[in-house]
Design an enzyme around this catalytic site. Structure first.
Site, PDB file in Angstrom:
ATOM      1  N   ASP A 165      -7.099  17.589 -16.029  1.00 49.83           N
ATOM      2  CA  ASP A 165      -7.334  16.198 -16.423  1.00 49.83           C
ATOM      3  C   ASP A 165      -6.912  16.079 -17.885  1.00 49.83           C
ATOM      4  O   ASP A 165      -7.542  16.652 -18.782  1.00 49.83           O
ATOM      5  CB  ASP A 165      -8.826  15.866 -16.238  1.00 49.83           C
ATOM      6  N   LYS A 220      -7.767   5.034 -20.114  1.00 49.99           N
ATOM      7  CA  LYS A 220      -7.973   5.500 -21.488  1.00 49.99           C
ATOM      8  C   LYS A 220      -6.715   5.244 -22.337  1.00 49.99           C
ATOM      9  O   LYS A 220      -6.299   4.122 -22.484  1.00 49.99           O
ATOM     10  CB  LYS A 220      -8.363   6.982 -21.455  1.00 49.99           C
ATOM     11  N   ARG A 241       0.850  -1.209   0.000  1.00 46.98           N
ATOM     12  CA  ARG A 241       0.000   0.000   0.000  1.00 46.98           C
ATOM     13  C   ARG A 241       0.877   1.247   0.000  1.00 46.98           C
ATOM     14  O   ARG A 241       0.576   2.249  -0.638  1.00 46.98           O
ATOM     15  CB  ARG A 241      -0.955   0.008   1.203  1.00 46.98           C
ATOM     16  N   TYR A 277     -16.129  15.230 -17.182  1.00 47.86           N
ATOM     17  CA  TYR A 277     -16.570  13.833 -17.207  1.00 47.86           C
ATOM     18  C   TYR A 277     -17.669  13.634 -16.153  1.00 47.86           C
ATOM     19  O   TYR A 277     -17.549  14.145 -15.031  1.00 47.86           O
ATOM     20  CB  TYR A 277     -15.362  12.923 -16.937  1.00 47.86           C
TER      21      TYR A 277
HETATM   22  N1  PLP Z   1     -11.487  11.761 -16.390  1.00 43.66           N
HETATM   23  C1  PLP Z   1     -12.013  11.595 -17.610  1.00 43.66           C
HETATM   24  C2  PLP Z   1     -11.839  12.673 -18.628  1.00 43.66           C
HETATM   25  C3  PLP Z   1     -12.727  10.427 -17.914  1.00 43.66           C
HETATM   26  O1  PLP Z   1     -13.271  10.292 -19.122  1.00 43.66           O
HETATM   27  C4  PLP Z   1     -12.862   9.424 -16.921  1.00 43.66           C
HETATM   28  C5  PLP Z   1     -13.582   8.165 -17.207  1.00 43.66           C
HETATM   29  O2  PLP Z   1     -14.227   8.011 -18.216  1.00 43.66           O
HETATM   30  C6  PLP Z   1     -12.303   9.645 -15.662  1.00 43.66           C
HETATM   31  C7  PLP Z   1     -11.607  10.818 -15.420  1.00 43.66           C
HETATM   32  C8  PLP Z   1     -12.440   8.635 -14.576  1.00 43.66           C
HETATM   33  O3  PLP Z   1     -11.575   7.579 -14.828  1.00 43.66           O
HETATM   34  P1  PLP Z   1     -11.848   6.050 -14.385  1.00 43.66           P
HETATM   35  O4  PLP Z   1     -13.031   5.576 -15.161  1.00 43.66           O
HETATM   36  O5  PLP Z   1     -10.573   5.377 -14.721  1.00 43.66           O
HETATM   37  O6  PLP Z   1     -12.127   6.053 -12.918  1.00 43.66           O
END
Ligand code: PLP
Length: 379
Positions: free
Chosen positions: A170, A195, A46, A98
């Site tokens: 992000d 992604k 961890r 998102y």
């Molecule tokens: N940020 C973006 C732009 C996303 O599209 C997503 C998920 O689709 C996330 C964060 C969250 O990621 P995760 O699905 O790996 O938890």
């Protein structure tokens, strides 16, 4: 080294006398200690794991930061960042986020006393106008998801610095190959590693990279305290996926450009949203801050029924919420990834019901275009 070389030339096994070419999976929770009164390099997974450490160091290099952190999902990475704040603090976020991030911001953060206010962050002056004495962080995606709006990251970073705020970007839709938020002045570059970093739809993960040592210490403290790190096997898969990031993205982006051109000329398409189109709002800003347009694009069909028909009739674009994989996917954001929109965001939300989001893969582009063409003609 150039980016393509960095992807494959790194120390994949620090300190291992056997020098394996590929980072071993240290599938262990604990590490035996030589002495009872001092720890070795690793003691408990961890807190730190050798496979994870290689991935975290590699991500720090690719994002031009000093320290990287790998999390069990993109959402745990986002949650970690919000933990830097305390009750009474406020996040100023762009309205086009998102859906899962919006759910965390709207459904969970209020329980901790952290407030989120939404603004149109595509204009840095507008962000600055909305800063209050409680604001501690600006949170944006660029290009946004699913409208592919462009946020001027440099200008936003200037505002953040001037007002003493953290800027978190992000970077999931671009990947470090195409954009480096830290170089543009952001404090935190964040990824849903699920992604493009992974690229094969077989890992759920998140990554944070920072430059500032104090910020890194805080993020590490939270990662360890809350036990949110990514497991060794998933770290191994991510390291494997990362090696082909450039070749994947080059192929996907090439296909995306041709598909955006095709869609722009089809009578069944109302509007195409792709940062690579010169008519796209924010195109010059995107060109200045990124090295490519990526492989995510959206378009509006003739109506909601047409959008549903296109998604369901497609044979090569699989209906799926995620993006960034080598296989092409299609989604209807209002019904899928962005279904959970908190009320305070609805005032800004203008995601049309007829909007389809495509994530372009590495298939032959002629096949992808003829599949889309058939679906559009039938819709
Ligand atoms: N940020 C973006 C732009 C996303 O599209 C997503 C998920 O689709 C996330 C964060 C969250 O990621 P995760 O699905 O790996 O938890």
């Amino acid at each position: 080294m150039k980016f393509a070389s960095k992807l494959v030339h790194f120390d994949s096994n620090p300190g291992d006398p056997l020098r394996p070419m590929v980072t071993p999976i240290y599938q262990t929770a604990t590490f035996e200690q030589e002495h009872a009164d001092s720890f070795g390099k690793f003691d408990y997974s961890r807190s730190g794991n050798p496979t994870r450490r290689v991935l975290e160091d590699q991500m720090a290099v690719l994002e031009n930061g000093t320290r990287g952190f790998a999390f069990s999902s993109g959402m745990t990475a986002v949650a970690n960042v919000t933990r830097l704040l305390k009750a009474g603090d406020e996040i100023l976020a762009d309205w086009d986020l998102y859906g899962g991030t919006a759910r965390l911001f709207g459904g969970v953060l209020p329980r901790t006393g952290i407030k989120v206010r939404y603004v149109d962050a595509s204009n840095a002056a507008n962000i600055e106008e909305h800063i209050s004495p409680a604001t501690r962080m600006i949170y944006v995606e660029s290009p946004t998801n699913p409208m592919l709006r462009i946020i001027n990251l440099k200008a936003t970073a200037v505002v953040a610095k001037r007002r003493g705020l953290l800027l978190c970007v992000d970077n999931s839709t671009m990947s470090p190959y195409l954009q480096n938020p830290l170089d543009l002045g952001a404090d935190i570059a964040l990824h849903s590693a699920t992604k493009f970093l992974c690229g094969h739809s077989d890992v759920t993960g998140g990554v944070i990279v920072v430059k500032d040592e104090k910020l890194a210490e805080d993020i590490y403290y939270l990662q360890n305290a809350e036990g949110t790190a990514l497991g060794p096997f998933d770290c191994y898969l991510l390291l494997r996926g990362l090696k082909t990031l450039k070749v994947r993205m080059d192929a996907q982006q090439h296909n995306a450009t041709l598909i955006a051109n095709f869609l722009s000329t089809h009578p069944g398409v109302r509007k195409v949203f792709y940062p690579g189109n010169s008519s796209h709002i924010g195109h010059p800003i995107h060109q200045a801050q990124a090295r490519g347009s990526g492989a995510v694009l959206s378009f509006t069909a003739a109506g909601a029924a047409a959008a549903k028909s296109i998604a369901e009739k497609s044979e090569l674009f699989r209906i799926s919420v995620s993006f960034g994989s080598v296989s092409s996917t299609i989604s209807i954001p209002v019904k899928m990834s962005h279904a959970s929109v908190p009320a305070e965001m609805l005032a800004f939300r203008s995601i049309p019901e007829s909007l389809l989001r495509l994530s372009i893969g590495i298939e032959d582009v002629d096949d992808l275009i003829s599949d889309l063409s058939r679906c559009l003609d039938q819709a």
